[in-house]
Motif scaffolding. Structure first.
Motif, mmCIF file in Angstrom:
data_model
loop_
_atom_site.group_PDB
_atom_site.id
_atom_site.type_symbol
_atom_site.label_atom_id
_atom_site.label_comp_id
_atom_site.label_asym_id
_atom_site.label_seq_id
_atom_site.Cartn_x
_atom_site.Cartn_y
_atom_site.Cartn_z
ATOM 1 N N UNK A 32 -27.112 11.592 186.192
ATOM 2 C CA UNK A 32 -27.853 11.491 184.926
ATOM 3 C C UNK A 32 -27.737 10.078 184.374
ATOM 4 N N UNK A 33 -26.511 9.580 184.307
ATOM 5 C CA UNK A 33 -26.289 8.255 183.727
ATOM 6 C C UNK A 33 -26.945 7.164 184.583
ATOM 7 N N UNK A 34 -26.784 7.253 185.905
ATOM 8 C CA UNK A 34 -27.376 6.248 186.785
ATOM 9 C C UNK A 34 -28.900 6.251 186.679
ATOM 10 N N UNK A 35 -29.482 7.439 186.580
ATOM 11 C CA UNK A 35 -30.939 7.534 186.472
ATOM 12 C C UNK A 35 -31.423 7.012 185.116
ATOM 13 N N UNK A 36 -30.695 7.315 184.058
ATOM 14 C CA UNK A 36 -31.051 6.797 182.730
ATOM 15 C C UNK A 36 -31.078 5.270 182.734
ATOM 16 N N UNK A 37 -30.078 4.674 183.353
ATOM 17 C CA UNK A 37 -30.039 3.213 183.430
ATOM 18 C C UNK A 37 -31.201 2.676 184.261
ATOM 19 N N UNK A 38 -31.551 3.424 185.305
ATOM 20 C CA UNK A 38 -32.631 2.996 186.186
ATOM 21 C C UNK A 38 -33.988 2.987 185.482
ATOM 22 N N UNK A 39 -34.234 3.976 184.617
ATOM 23 C CA UNK A 39 -35.556 4.086 183.987
ATOM 24 C C UNK A 39 -35.644 3.366 182.652
ATOM 25 N N UNK A 40 -34.489 2.990 182.077
ATOM 26 C CA UNK A 40 -34.515 2.401 180.732
ATOM 27 C C UNK A 40 -34.132 0.934 180.689
ATOM 28 N N UNK A 41 -33.203 0.536 181.549
ATOM 29 C CA UNK A 41 -32.715 -0.839 181.500
ATOM 30 C C UNK A 41 -31.626 -1.016 180.469
ATOM 31 N N UNK A 42 -31.840 -0.523 179.254
ATOM 32 C CA UNK A 42 -30.859 -0.669 178.173
ATOM 33 C C UNK A 42 -30.660 0.681 177.499
ATOM 34 N N UNK A 43 -29.565 1.359 177.854
ATOM 35 C CA UNK A 43 -29.293 2.682 177.289
ATOM 36 C C UNK A 43 -29.097 2.642 175.782
ATOM 37 N N UNK A 44 -28.539 1.557 175.275
ATOM 38 C CA UNK A 44 -28.192 1.515 173.850
ATOM 39 C C UNK A 44 -29.408 1.512 172.946
ATOM 40 N N UNK A 45 -30.573 1.287 173.509
ATOM 41 C CA UNK A 45 -31.774 1.336 172.700
ATOM 42 C C UNK A 45 -32.429 2.700 172.677
ATOM 43 N N UNK A 46 -31.760 3.723 173.280
ATOM 44 C CA UNK A 46 -32.353 5.046 173.388
ATOM 45 C C UNK A 46 -31.613 6.077 172.532
ATOM 46 N N UNK A 47 -32.372 7.026 172.007
ATOM 47 C CA UNK A 47 -31.792 8.180 171.314
ATOM 48 C C UNK A 47 -31.771 9.348 172.302
ATOM 49 N N UNK A 48 -30.574 9.783 172.656
ATOM 50 C CA UNK A 48 -30.409 10.789 173.709
ATOM 51 C C UNK A 48 -29.814 12.064 173.121
ATOM 52 N N UNK A 49 -30.473 13.199 173.378
ATOM 53 C CA UNK A 49 -29.976 14.504 172.927
ATOM 54 C C UNK A 49 -29.563 15.337 174.139
ATOM 55 N N UNK A 106 -21.636 14.851 180.680
ATOM 56 C CA UNK A 106 -22.634 13.839 180.316
ATOM 57 C C UNK A 106 -22.243 13.175 179.001
ATOM 58 N N UNK A 107 -21.795 13.977 178.035
ATOM 59 C CA UNK A 107 -21.389 13.416 176.737
ATOM 60 C C UNK A 107 -20.247 12.421 176.906
ATOM 61 N N UNK A 108 -19.271 12.740 177.741
ATOM 62 C CA UNK A 108 -18.138 11.841 177.957
ATOM 63 C C UNK A 108 -18.591 10.516 178.575
ATOM 64 N N UNK A 109 -19.542 10.596 179.511
ATOM 65 C CA UNK A 109 -20.052 9.366 180.121
ATOM 66 C C UNK A 109 -20.828 8.524 179.114
ATOM 67 N N UNK A 110 -21.585 9.191 178.234
ATOM 68 C CA UNK A 110 -22.310 8.459 177.194
ATOM 69 C C UNK A 110 -21.330 7.811 176.219
#
Length: 406
Positions: A159-176, A192-196
């Motif tokens: 999940x985390x690796x894919x999020x980084x792949x599609x977004x580039x910058x995770x900190x600019x995203x609101x994730x639920x 997933x929460x712990x990784x975030x």
């Protein structure tokens, strides 16, 4: 002509002309090898178990047509756990004590598998898991439980690796986060929460629901109010369908990353609005997809038999069934009547290269806790109005590019 002489004449004719069965199958000995399998054939999760049973049956048919196990026909008898932990335990007890099973193939959900694994450990019989992903079972350090499947941890990492792949910058995203409240769903959500947290990201919302819940409108409304751009959702097919219908009613359209077979179920476009699936960029952390090269024989045979694409449960249980061949062949090299300890020893030493497996991982090799060190997750995504499902991650096995997160 007497009846006795007539029967011998019939047998002689049959021997002379042979049969329509492939030669490898006709060479099988009369003695068979019987292995039980455990899955949910009835109850709320019957659709998963029935898929798994179909996958096992195709695997067994392919094995027998290729010569069986040490020249013997393989028979896998599928038992019904109903997807319930107490039923799974009772079935394990019946299989082990009454049928003297040398090994049990597990194609069940995590909650039932956890219960079955506990009994397997106490009885010292191998439970070989092909479907459950719970890391918690492995954390018990059992010696008779082996899983070739990915785990919650693998899913969360992907999940985390894919999020980084599609977004580039995770900190600019609101994730639920959204998940059903079984150990499988809740365990994935927590990981997933712990990784975030490690990335310095706090989810906009974290919502759980009971697996039997079919009205997900209140839960979706609660999530929508927090304004997420991404929804990470661990669920089964039935609750994914109910939830997406609620999202469409609310016009709630985040980028959805599913976890497990639900969001990638090939039946989804027939159950909900395919165009809305496309709008969600619906992706899924998975273990199997029909475009994976190693499973094309399964895909072709399944389409010919059922006129449909195989689901993840078909693929997972098929892969487990196919792995029975090297396991049992190695055991029967040890002995004509291998013990449970012989089979456990084979699994301890097993090392199957990736190109000889039906899974997307690098190899099959188990650590002391029974974890497959070569298991790897993949990510699929619905494309072209949900008319097809492509593997989009990791890049090494992707057949298409993922839709970027804007």
């Amino acid at each position: 002509m007497t009846t006795f002489r007539f029967m011998w004449l019939v047998l002689a004719i049959l021997a002379a002309f042979g049969s329509d069965e492939p030669r490898a199958q006709s060479a099988l000995t009369a003695e068979s090898i019987k292995i039980p399998a455990l899955t949910a054939l009835t109850g709320p999760l019957a659709i998963l178990g029935q898929d798994g049973k179909k996958g096992i049956e195709i695997a067994v048919d392919q094995i027998n047509k290729a010569g069986g196990i040490a020249g013997r026909k393989l028979i896998v008898d599928v038992s019904d756990s109903q997807g319930k932990p107490d039923t799974a335990r009772r079935e394990m007890e019946r299989l082990v004590r009454l049928q003297n099973a040398p090994l049990v193939l597990g194609c069940d959900i995590s909650a039932s598998t956890a219960s079955a694994a506990q009994f397997a450990e106490a009885s010292q019989v191998v439970l070989f898991n092909a479907a459950a992903v719970s890391s918690e079972i492995l954390d018990r350090h059992y010696r008779w439980y082996f899983t070739q499947q990915i785990t919650n941890n693998d899913e969360a990492d992907t999940v985390l690796a894919f999020l980084k792949n599609i977004s580039g910058d995770l900190k600019g995203q609101n994730i639920a986060l959204l998940y059903e409240d079984s150990p499988r769903g809740a365990g994935t959500g927590e990981l997933v929460r712990k990784l975030l947290d490690k990335e310095g990201i706090k989810p906009t919302a974290e919502v759980s629901y009971n697996r039997a819940e079919r009205n997900l409108l209140p839960f979706m409304k609660k999530l929508q109010e927090t304004g997420p751009s991404v929804l990470v959702w661990a669920g089964y097919t039935e609750d994914i369908v109910a939830g997406i219908k609620a999202m469409q009613q609310l016009e709630f359209v985040p980028y959805v990353i599913g976890v497990g077979g639900g969001a990638g179920d090939p039946r989804l476009p027939t159950l909900i609005d395919a165009k809305f699936i496309d709008r969600l960029k619906l992706s899924n952390i998975d273990y199997f997809n029909s475009d994976f090269k190693r499973v094309q024989r399964l895909v072709e045979e399944y389409r010919a038999k059922y006129n449909a694409a195989p689901s993840s449960y078909v693929g997972m249980c098929y892969a487990g069934g196919m792995t029975l061949k090297p396991i049992l062949e190695a055991a029967y090299k040890k002995s004509n009547n291998p013990t449970r300890a012989d089979i456990q020893s084979v699994l301890r030493d097993l090392n199957i290269p990736g190109d000889q497996t039906a899974i997307p991982g690098e190899f099959i090799k188990f650590d002391p806790d029974g974890r497959n060190l070569g298991a790897r997750a993949l990510v699929t995504q619905w494309k072209d109005g949900a008319t097809r499902k492509a593997t989009v991650f990791p890049p090494s096995i992707a057949t298409d590019e993922p839709t970027p997160l804007k």
